[in-house]
Write a protein that holds these residues in place. Structure first.
Motif, PDB file in Angstrom:
ATOM      1  N   UNK A  77       0.836  -1.201   0.000  1.00  0.00           N
ATOM      2  CA  UNK A  77       0.000   0.000   0.000  1.00  0.00           C
ATOM      3  C   UNK A  77       0.872   1.252   0.000  1.00  0.00           C
ATOM      4  N   UNK A  78       0.275   2.316  -0.485  1.00  0.00           N
ATOM      5  CA  UNK A  78       0.999   3.566  -0.690  1.00  0.00           C
ATOM      6  C   UNK A  78       1.545   4.148   0.611  1.00  0.00           C
ATOM      7  N   UNK A  79       0.785   4.052   1.688  1.00  0.00           N
ATOM      8  CA  UNK A  79       1.247   4.581   2.970  1.00  0.00           C
ATOM      9  C   UNK A  79       2.532   3.923   3.428  1.00  0.00           C
ATOM     10  N   UNK A  80       2.612   2.587   3.315  1.00  0.00           N
ATOM     11  CA  UNK A  80       3.841   1.868   3.694  1.00  0.00           C
ATOM     12  C   UNK A  80       4.998   2.235   2.770  1.00  0.00           C
ATOM     13  N   UNK A  81       4.710   2.404   1.496  1.00  0.00           N
ATOM     14  CA  UNK A  81       5.763   2.783   0.565  1.00  0.00           C
ATOM     15  C   UNK A  81       6.345   4.131   0.961  1.00  0.00           C
ATOM     16  N   UNK A  82       5.489   5.085   1.283  1.00  0.00           N
ATOM     17  CA  UNK A  82       5.950   6.423   1.648  1.00  0.00           C
ATOM     18  C   UNK A  82       6.717   6.416   2.972  1.00  0.00           C
ATOM     19  N   UNK A  83       6.274   5.624   3.914  1.00  0.00           N
ATOM     20  CA  UNK A  83       6.861   5.645   5.259  1.00  0.00           C
ATOM     21  C   UNK A  83       8.065   4.719   5.415  1.00  0.00           C
ATOM     22  N   UNK A  84       8.079   3.600   4.705  1.00  0.00           N
ATOM     23  CA  UNK A  84       9.063   2.550   4.992  1.00  0.00           C
ATOM     24  C   UNK A  84       9.707   1.939   3.758  1.00  0.00           C
ATOM     25  N   UNK A  85      10.012   2.736   2.746  1.00  0.00           N
ATOM     26  CA  UNK A  85      10.562   2.142   1.529  1.00  0.00           C
ATOM     27  C   UNK A  85      11.631   3.030   0.952  1.00  0.00           C
ATOM     28  N   UNK A  86      12.845   2.589   0.838  1.00  0.00           N
ATOM     29  CA  UNK A  86      13.300   1.282   1.305  1.00  0.00           C
ATOM     30  C   UNK A  86      13.330   1.238   2.829  1.00  0.00           C
ATOM     31  N   UNK A  87      13.336   0.034   3.352  1.00  0.00           N
ATOM     32  CA  UNK A  87      13.357  -0.163   4.809  1.00  0.00           C
ATOM     33  C   UNK A  87      14.601  -0.940   5.214  1.00  0.00           C
ATOM     34  N   UNK A  88      14.956  -0.841   6.483  1.00  0.00           N
ATOM     35  CA  UNK A  88      16.095  -1.619   6.959  1.00  0.00           C
ATOM     36  C   UNK A  88      15.789  -3.103   6.781  1.00  0.00           C
ATOM     37  N   UNK A  89      16.792  -3.840   6.354  1.00  0.00           N
ATOM     38  CA  UNK A  89      16.615  -5.271   6.090  1.00  0.00           C
ATOM     39  C   UNK A  89      16.038  -5.997   7.305  1.00  0.00           C
ATOM     40  N   UNK A  90      16.447  -5.598   8.516  1.00  0.00           N
ATOM     41  CA  UNK A  90      15.949  -6.265   9.724  1.00  0.00           C
ATOM     42  C   UNK A  90      14.449  -6.067   9.925  1.00  0.00           C
ATOM     43  N   UNK A  91      13.844  -5.104   9.249  1.00  0.00           N
ATOM     44  CA  UNK A  91      12.409  -4.838   9.384  1.00  0.00           C
ATOM     45  C   UNK A  91      11.605  -5.484   8.265  1.00  0.00           C
ATOM     46  N   UNK A  92      12.230  -6.362   7.518  1.00  0.00           N
ATOM     47  CA  UNK A  92      11.559  -7.041   6.408  1.00  0.00           C
ATOM     48  C   UNK A  92      11.631  -8.553   6.626  1.00  0.00           C
ATOM     49  N   UNK A  93      11.198  -9.291   5.651  1.00  0.00           N
ATOM     50  CA  UNK A  93      11.282 -10.746   5.730  1.00  0.00           C
ATOM     51  C   UNK A  93      12.732 -11.226   5.776  1.00  0.00           C
ATOM     52  N   UNK A  94      13.690 -10.344   5.468  1.00  0.00           N
ATOM     53  CA  UNK A  94      15.106 -10.709   5.524  1.00  0.00           C
ATOM     54  C   UNK A  94      15.635 -10.790   6.957  1.00  0.00           C
TER      55      UNK A  94
END
Length: 160
Positions: A139-156
């Motif tokens: 969703x657009x809100x997550x893209x604006x707030x968290x993209x790119x995001x730290x790897x530790x905050x993703x499935x990685x």
């Protein structure tokens, strides 16, 4: 119905396609009107979608729809996939290779083959704080707030 990308509501649904290389300035100039035309004409069962399309970081094709105005159906999603496949053919680029992971390093997108990830982490080339372009953001809100995001905050995160 076309909506400017920066005017999308936070809940707008996204589909992110990662190119296997950056698009050149010339390609981007050719691509921009194609994206706008697709978003303007994109429909679901005869109803216009409230859609947008943009290329981010020279390498990420993002299609978006305001689902509260009109939901995308299976047929309309198929249309978008066919559109992206046409772009692949036109520009000689792959948008469907999911074996490459994209990180932001030194203000540039760096692609890392998935099979090399463990070695890159072990060698310190990728850390939990390395910025990762998570194409699963939906969703657009997550893209604006968290993209790119730290790897530790993703499935990685499981790699750290």
């Amino acid at each position: 119905m076309y909506i400017a990308f920066d005017e999308l509501p936070p809940h707008a649904r996204l589909w992110i396609y990662q190119a296997n290389r950056p698009l050149t300035e010339g390609e981007q100039a050719e691509l921009a009107p194609l994206l706008k035309a697709f978003a303007a004409d994109w429909s679901s069962h005869g109803r216009d979608l409230h859609a947008s399309a943009v290329l981010l970081h020279d390498q990420f094709l993002v299609l978006a729809n305001n689902e509260s105005a009109s939901s995308a159906s299976g047929c309309s999603i198929d249309k978008s996939v066919n559109f992206v496949r046409e772009l692949e053919s036109r520009f000689g680029v792959s948008f469907f290779d999911r074996t490459q992971l994209a990180f932001l390093k030194n203000d540039k997108v760096e692609l890392v083959p998935m099979q090399e990830l463990k070695n890159k982490v072990a060698g310190g080339e990728i850390s939990e704080n390395t910025l990762y372009f998570d194409t699963l953001v939906n969703n657009y809100g997550d893209l604006q707030a968290n993209w790119p995001r730290e790897a530790k905050s993703s499935w990685l995160s499981r790699y750290f």
